[in-house]
Scaffold this active site. Sequence first.
Site, mmCIF file in Angstrom:
data_model
loop_
_atom_site.group_PDB
_atom_site.id
_atom_site.type_symbol
_atom_site.label_atom_id
_atom_site.label_comp_id
_atom_site.label_asym_id
_atom_site.label_seq_id
_atom_site.Cartn_x
_atom_site.Cartn_y
_atom_site.Cartn_z
ATOM 1 N N CYS A 84 11.009 -35.133 -27.485
ATOM 2 C CA CYS A 84 9.957 -35.338 -28.486
ATOM 3 C C CYS A 84 10.398 -36.328 -29.579
ATOM 4 C CB CYS A 84 9.515 -33.991 -29.046
ATOM 5 S SG CYS A 84 7.829 -34.077 -29.642
ATOM 6 N N HIS A 203 8.711 -30.181 -25.146
ATOM 7 C CA HIS A 203 9.802 -29.325 -25.638
ATOM 8 C C HIS A 203 10.291 -28.339 -24.569
ATOM 9 C CE1 HIS A 203 9.816 -30.205 -29.993
ATOM 10 N NE2 HIS A 203 8.576 -30.588 -29.767
ATOM 11 N N GLU A 205 12.959 -26.842 -24.420
ATOM 12 C CA GLU A 205 13.797 -25.790 -25.034
ATOM 13 C C GLU A 205 12.959 -24.630 -25.560
ATOM 14 O OE1 GLU A 205 12.921 -28.549 -26.352
ATOM 15 O OE2 GLU A 205 12.515 -28.250 -28.478
HETATM 16 N N1 LIG Z 1 7.598 -32.087 -31.937
HETATM 17 C C1 LIG Z 1 8.099 -33.231 -32.318
HETATM 18 O O1 LIG Z 1 9.272 -33.543 -32.162
HETATM 19 C C2 LIG Z 1 7.125 -34.114 -33.025
HETATM 20 C C3 LIG Z 1 7.603 -35.515 -33.201
HETATM 21 C C4 LIG Z 1 6.986 -36.075 -34.446
HETATM 22 N N2 LIG Z 1 5.583 -36.273 -34.296
HETATM 23 C C5 LIG Z 1 7.689 -37.386 -34.829
HETATM 24 O O2 LIG Z 1 7.100 -38.365 -34.959
HETATM 25 O O3 LIG Z 1 8.860 -37.401 -34.983
#
Ligand SMILES: NC(=O)CC[C@H](N)C(=O)O
Length: 224
Positions: A84, A203, A205
């Site tokens: 992410c 995610h 995890e």
């Molecule tokens: N769940 C996440 O890691 C979101 C990422 C977040 N939107 C970012 O720009 O870093």
Amino acid sequence: MEEVSIGILALQGAFAEHQSALNRLNPSRKLNVILVRTPDDLCQCDALIIPGGESTTIALLARLAGLFEPLKEFMKVKPIWGTCAGAILLSQAVVGAKKGGQELLGGISTKIARNGWGSQVESFEVPLELNGLEESTRSFQAFFIRAPVVLEMFPPDESPITVVARIPLDVLPPSLVDENMHEDDPRTVVALRQGRHLLTTFHPELTEDDRFHRYFVEKCVLIQ
Ligand SMILES: NC(=O)CC[C@H](N)C(=O)O
């Protein structure tokens, strides 16, 4: 048996969940898990996970900790997995960065859109189609939380990109599908590997299903 040390960047975000997932694994070599907060911590690692969280904050805190340049050097020689926010940091190019810009480590040949699914859906959960994971026919239930979207996979200079997971178009929330989207659309790619680096926009995890953690350890870290 020689141990292998996997670091988790522990400046902000979901690092504790990655730690629990790694501790549940029983890989072919003994795993030592290190929470990385300083350049000295990083020096002890054979591989690194950058968790989800807030990419801008993680980059800023890494800069303040004197970790940003060491991370770039690390990525040239050792495997990194970004989930992410971590996936944003690993990409070569980003759109939708906060004002003031976004520093990137840039070791993976992708262009990624921060919060790319738009504001209409903050988070969603869908079953993924897998390629190369153990028991690939069993789908993986994935959580997307303000997730980035892969916009482009550049022709790489060196190692080719392997798509490891996609969201099938028929399970994507209808508000996220547009008429130009086709089955091979890069936007459906949510996990990919380039050389020994792994990028996932969701995610893994946050589930009890540890197949992505096992994949990283076996296919990116322990592989010769
Ligand atoms: N769940 C996440 O890691 C979101 C990422 C977040 N939107 C970012 O720009 O870093």
